[in-house]
Write an enzyme that holds these catalytic residues in place. Sequence first.
Site, mmCIF file in Angstrom:
data_model
loop_
_atom_site.group_PDB
_atom_site.id
_atom_site.type_symbol
_atom_site.label_atom_id
_atom_site.label_comp_id
_atom_site.label_asym_id
_atom_site.label_seq_id
_atom_site.Cartn_x
_atom_site.Cartn_y
_atom_site.Cartn_z
ATOM 1 N N SER A 41 0.829 -1.200 0.000
ATOM 2 C CA SER A 41 0.000 0.000 0.000
ATOM 3 C C SER A 41 0.864 1.251 0.000
ATOM 4 O O SER A 41 1.986 1.250 0.537
ATOM 5 C CB SER A 41 -0.844 -0.023 1.275
ATOM 6 O OG SER A 41 -1.402 1.235 1.516
ATOM 7 N N TYR A 76 -1.690 -0.473 10.365
ATOM 8 C CA TYR A 76 -1.981 -1.160 9.096
ATOM 9 C C TYR A 76 -0.794 -1.011 8.136
ATOM 10 O O TYR A 76 -0.294 -1.990 7.575
ATOM 11 C CB TYR A 76 -3.261 -0.583 8.473
ATOM 12 C CG TYR A 76 -3.398 -0.886 7.012
ATOM 13 C CD1 TYR A 76 -3.667 -2.179 6.571
ATOM 14 C CD2 TYR A 76 -3.216 0.116 6.043
ATOM 15 C CE1 TYR A 76 -3.763 -2.466 5.216
ATOM 16 C CE2 TYR A 76 -3.312 -0.164 4.697
ATOM 17 C CZ TYR A 76 -3.589 -1.453 4.284
ATOM 18 O OH TYR A 76 -3.664 -1.727 2.946
ATOM 19 N N LYS A 93 2.139 -3.765 6.477
ATOM 20 C CA LYS A 93 2.533 -3.906 5.068
ATOM 21 C C LYS A 93 4.050 -3.762 4.930
ATOM 22 O O LYS A 93 4.690 -4.502 4.191
ATOM 23 C CB LYS A 93 1.820 -2.851 4.211
ATOM 24 C CG LYS A 93 0.317 -3.073 4.093
ATOM 25 C CD LYS A 93 0.014 -4.348 3.327
ATOM 26 C CE LYS A 93 -1.451 -4.687 3.275
ATOM 27 N NZ LYS A 93 -1.734 -6.005 2.691
HETATM 28 N N1 UFG Z 1 -12.413 11.488 3.172
HETATM 29 C C1 UFG Z 1 -13.451 12.334 3.518
HETATM 30 N N2 UFG Z 1 -14.574 11.776 4.043
HETATM 31 C C2 UFG Z 1 -14.721 10.421 4.222
HETATM 32 C C3 UFG Z 1 -13.659 9.577 3.863
HETATM 33 C C4 UFG Z 1 -12.508 10.150 3.344
HETATM 34 O O1 UFG Z 1 -13.368 13.547 3.378
HETATM 35 O O2 UFG Z 1 -15.784 9.986 4.706
HETATM 36 C C5 UFG Z 1 -11.193 12.069 2.563
HETATM 37 C C6 UFG Z 1 -9.924 11.823 3.345
HETATM 38 O O3 UFG Z 1 -9.736 12.830 4.330
HETATM 39 C C7 UFG Z 1 -8.880 11.862 2.217
HETATM 40 C C8 UFG Z 1 -9.634 11.286 1.022
HETATM 41 O O4 UFG Z 1 -11.011 11.448 1.336
HETATM 42 O O5 UFG Z 1 -8.521 13.179 1.933
HETATM 43 C C9 UFG Z 1 -9.354 9.832 0.762
HETATM 44 O O6 UFG Z 1 -9.582 9.089 1.955
HETATM 45 P P1 UFG Z 1 -9.686 7.493 1.963
HETATM 46 O O7 UFG Z 1 -9.994 7.071 3.357
HETATM 47 O O8 UFG Z 1 -10.613 7.028 0.887
HETATM 48 O O9 UFG Z 1 -8.246 7.044 1.504
HETATM 49 P P2 UFG Z 1 -6.814 7.314 2.187
HETATM 50 O O10 UFG Z 1 -6.018 8.061 1.165
HETATM 51 O O11 UFG Z 1 -6.913 7.897 3.518
HETATM 52 O O12 UFG Z 1 -6.278 5.843 2.414
HETATM 53 C C10 UFG Z 1 -6.339 4.921 1.390
HETATM 54 C C11 UFG Z 1 -6.515 3.505 1.963
HETATM 55 C C12 UFG Z 1 -5.258 3.002 2.576
HETATM 56 C C13 UFG Z 1 -4.104 3.218 1.648
HETATM 57 C C14 UFG Z 1 -3.998 4.665 1.249
HETATM 58 C C15 UFG Z 1 -2.863 4.886 0.327
HETATM 59 O O13 UFG Z 1 -7.556 3.461 2.909
HETATM 60 O O14 UFG Z 1 -5.387 1.631 2.817
HETATM 61 O O15 UFG Z 1 -5.194 5.034 0.630
HETATM 62 O O16 UFG Z 1 -2.637 6.229 0.100
HETATM 63 F F1 UFG Z 1 -2.964 2.850 2.205
#
Ligand code: UFG
Length: 334
Positions: free
Chosen positions: A124, A148, A152
């Site tokens: 990841s 998490y 990895k």
């Molecule tokens: N976000 C919101 N509201 C939500 C969920 C997310 O505003 O309800 C925002 C987050 O703050 C972020 C973006 O949307 O700016 C993406 O968030 P995600 O949770 O979809 O994804 P992340 O980038 O935080 O994390 C994901 C995976 C991880 C992985 C990572 C790699 O969950 O497993 O990408 O960059 F490792």
Amino acid sequence: MKILVTGGAGFIGSHTSVELLKAGYEIVIVDNYSNSSPDVIDKIKKITGKDFKNYELDVCDKDSLEKVFEENQIDGVIHFAGFKAVGESSKNPVMYYRNNIDSTLTLLEVMKQHNCKKFVFSSSACVYGNTSDGKCCEDSPLAPTNPYGETKLVSEFILKDLYKSDNSWGIVILRYFNPIGAHESGLIGENPKDIPNNLMPYIVRVASKEYDMLHIFGNDYKTIDGTGVRDYIHVVDLSIGHIKALEKLNKENGLFTYNLGTGHGVSVLELVNTFSKVNNVEVKYEFTARRLGDVDINYADVTKAYNELGFKATKTIEDMCRDSYNYVLKNKSN
Ligand code: UFG
């Protein structure tokens, strides 16, 4: 070639299984359905018109796994099975280390016993620390910010040491950015069992009126519109990356690490607006506080995957939004 796919009923596992079958590989799926459902197996068969064996088992259960290797001539393994919720991992780190490390170790032990030495590992972008401009290349500093991501990274270390000890292994570590979208048939997609942690599964539940409102975590980031920027990649593109990884291992042994992303950042607001436009549906949202541990910008340098694997994501943000919603609509009416 017969490929064992662990976690093959999950979001990325199911799409990769489809692409493997389409590319002419035989597969065996093992899954304990802890965050997926057994009917995904039939859907993979329906999409591809092909049959394969599947086993309900936990990859940490060595005896059951050995049986799979005894009953099938496995030539290579793609290891997806694992826990993947960032927030949950901070609350229950021991459970995450136990499951994610134990499964990898068990699998590698059983593979070695059966002289099966081709391994593709689901890693990841979480393994990267914060980079100054948000762009991550494979040799950017590694510094996960949650358990998490640590599981990895520890798994990656195990694989590196394994290869150092025996260079007849062929190992590809794939670092995924943000996979979204679904198969165009609408038969398989992302369907988390609990309240989604990730953005797209949450957006689709707001659009389909299951939830009232999307909470956008922060609008004061140093980005184009103040909301977080990520590298969203269509899950079918991501799956094809696994086929490219196997092709690499069919040519040479070694240990290789690649980012799988598009190389482009998209903000939360851009994604929400594109989703609304493409699907002609309202997505209500409000801005709330930043989520702990989030960074402003995170996207992939995709040069190495392109140069060495010939991998290039081709699907657009519009495709991702359309396919994510199509999956939800199809499965609501079923
Ligand atoms: N976000 C919101 N509201 C939500 C969920 C997310 O505003 O309800 C925002 C987050 O703050 C972020 C973006 O949307 O700016 C993406 O968030 P995600 O949770 O979809 O994804 P992340 O980038 O935080 O994390 C994901 C995976 C991880 C992985 C990572 C790699 O969950 O497993 O990408 O960059 F490792």
